[in-house]
Design an enzyme around this catalytic site. Structure first.
Site, PDB file in Angstrom:
ATOM      1  CG  HIS A 213      -1.644   1.293   1.435  1.00  0.00           C
ATOM      2  ND1 HIS A 213      -1.425   2.134   2.508  1.00  0.00           N
ATOM      3  CD2 HIS A 213      -2.592   1.893   0.666  1.00  0.00           C
ATOM      4  CE1 HIS A 213      -2.211   3.189   2.387  1.00  0.00           C
ATOM      5  NE2 HIS A 213      -2.931   3.083   1.294  1.00  0.00           N
ATOM      6  CB  SER A 214       1.066   4.168   0.599  1.00  0.00           C
ATOM      7  OG  SER A 214       1.530   5.485   0.585  1.00  0.00           O
ATOM      8  CG  LEU A 215       5.823   6.004  -0.107  1.00  0.00           C
ATOM      9  CD1 LEU A 215       6.389   6.732   1.094  1.00  0.00           C
ATOM     10  CD2 LEU A 215       6.590   6.399  -1.357  1.00  0.00           C
TER      11      LEU A 215
END
Ligand code: NAG
Ligand code: NAG
Ligand code: NAG
Ligand code: NAG
Ligand code: NAG
Length: 418
Positions: free
Chosen positions: A274-276
């Site tokens: 998720h995300s980075l």
């Protein structure tokens, strides 16, 4: 010069919202309709310190089932399908090609094509469960505590790992027979590695990877590298050198993947983030040919190019899932007045590598674009947990889409001098 603004820290801490447990009764899991599923159990947690040492902690079976209950995963039974993937012939060949590319030489790689069992990303239920596996669990390390894979010495909690801290960390799930392993990487907010005293360095790394030119947003910013050449011009070689010299992001991911391979030598490994953590998952998918699902990632195509990762002939084993009201995935968390800008981050890249599943929450749910729409909990609770009419209209469970094609369009990159 930018100073940290406490209010923003508050805003960022929103990114880590746990799932409300009241949801348990409301969203019982429908049994997958096919029998092509794999059952996973949580086995380990992983975390990296700011110096990029990776630690593991075992999750005992009792703790694992408790964690599963708490995180609404009574039985992690994931729908699968065959995924065509391309892998480099060896890590050495990949590294050699990468180094040659850095020196302007073209290296030919004899990519190996194969079909492996991957997550069935055409199914909403599969995405929902993978998102949950990437979210928070309430487990604490079992009696063994945290250990170094190499020397097995027990250690205390590594820096950057507290239940609501934003470290570079996640979970390892495996099937009973260890044939398939799911590595999840959580990076709910910036920074991805460490926290506390190391935040400045992490911010620097993120800005190198996901900003156009050293996070030079306006004249008021202190750029993280000296590659700006005036008038929207940026020295390409300079940016690449800065990235290679400073960033622990990609090397830490490679170490982590190798650690998992040595724990489960014959497993088929999926990487979910998720995300980075999603951006990193995608880069690992390019490097190792592993099936990847990345939720709400910032655009990682530019980072992949700047890192000189050789591009495989096919990237269909990588899938990105995002919605349009998330400024990180859309690459719109930019400008000095944005939430990211106020925190000193420039998340400017927009292009991704792989297939795209895009939920148009701006059009279909009238959401407005803001950072508080970025957490995995938002995706789980408000997007994936119910059918998506705009996709069902087309006879699909998930809305397929196309990616943007141009990053940093207002910039010129080249061998500019001062
Ligand atoms: C899956 O279902 C089909 C048809 O219902 C059945 O023929 C097959 O044996 C099942 N496979 C497994 C592994 O259970
Ligand atoms: C595991 O990761 C560490 C970095 O934390 C690395 O030094 C080590 O070589 C890795 N071990 C294996 C077996 O890949
Ligand atoms: C973990 O291993 C690394 C080298 O592999 C070492 O430098 C570090 O001190 C070890 N940490 C602990 C707490 O044992
Ligand atoms: C699976 O891996 C674990 C280590 O995480 C090991 O304890 C277990 O014996 C393995 N099981 C099988 C069936 O290989
Ligand atoms: C969702 O938005 C798209 C435009 O992006 C539109 O074509 C579609 O009709 C909408 N569907 C629903 C169910 O709102």
């Amino acid at each position: 010069m930018l100073y940290p603004i406490p209010l923003l820290n508050l805003a960022l801490s929103f990114l880590n919202i746990f799932l409300p447990s009241s949801d348990v009764a409301q969203h019982p899991h429908a049994k997958p309709t096919t029998n092509n599923t794999l059952n996973f159990r949580l086995r380990h947690m992983h975390a990296a310190t700011s110096s990029a040492h990776i630690y593991f902690a075992d999750v005992l079976p009792e703790a694992s089932s408790l964690a599963n209950e708490l995180t609404l995963i009574p039985s992690v039974s994931i729908g699968t399908s065959l995924v065509r993937t391309t892998r480099p012939p060896s890590q050495e060949a990949f590294t050699t090609a990468r180094h040659m590319s850095k020196h302007g030489q073209n290296a030919w790689l004899d990519w190996e094509e194969s079909e492996v069992l991957g997550p069935d990303v055409t199914r909403r239920e599969t995405l929902l469960l993978l998102a949950k596996m990437t979210g928070n669990t309430y487990v604490t390390p079992g009696s063994n505590g945290w250990y170094n894979l190499t020397d097995k010495w027990n250690v205390g909690m590594p820096v950057g790992w507290e239940p609501d801290d934003d470290g570079f960390r996640g979970y390892v799930f495996a099937t009973e027979d260890n044939s398939t392993v799911v590595l999840t990487i959580k990076g709910t907010s910036v920074p991805i590695i460490g926290g506390g005293p190391t935040t400045e360095k992490d911010k620097l790394n993120d800005n190198l990877l996901f900003s156009c030119c050293c996070a030079r947003v306006t004249r008021g910013w202190t750029p993280v590298c000296g590659c700006y050449r005036g008038d929207w011009k940026c020295n390409q070689e300079c940016v690449e050198t800065a990235l290679i010299d400073e960033s622990l992001f990609y090397p830490t991911g490679v170490n982590l993947y190798n650690n998992i391979t040595s724990m489960y030598p014959s497993a088929n490994i999926w990487v979910i983030g998720h995300s980075l953590g999603g951006a990193l998952a995608s880069l690992l998918g390019i490097t190792f040919g592993a099936p990847v699902v990345a939720f709400e990632p910032p655009g990682e195509r530019m980072a992949s190019q700047r890192l000189h990762l050789p591009s495989p002939p096919s990237i269909h084993h990588i899938t990105h899932v995002w919605h349009t009201a998330d400024p990180i995935a859309m690459g719109t968390c930019t400008g000095k007045l944005s939430t990211c800008g106020i925190a000193g981050y420039a998340m400017e890249s927009r292009c991704h590598l792989g297939n795209i599943i895009e939920y148009d929450t701006v059009t279909n749910l009238s959401w407005s674009v803001r950072l508080t729409n970025h957490p995995i909990a938002t995706v789980i609770e408000h997007i994936l947990s119910k059918p998506w009419p705009a996709a069902e209209e087309k006879g699909l469970e998930v809305p397929k889409s196309k990616d943007r094609t141009i990053d940093c369009f207002q910039w010129e990159f080249g061998n500019f001098t001062l």
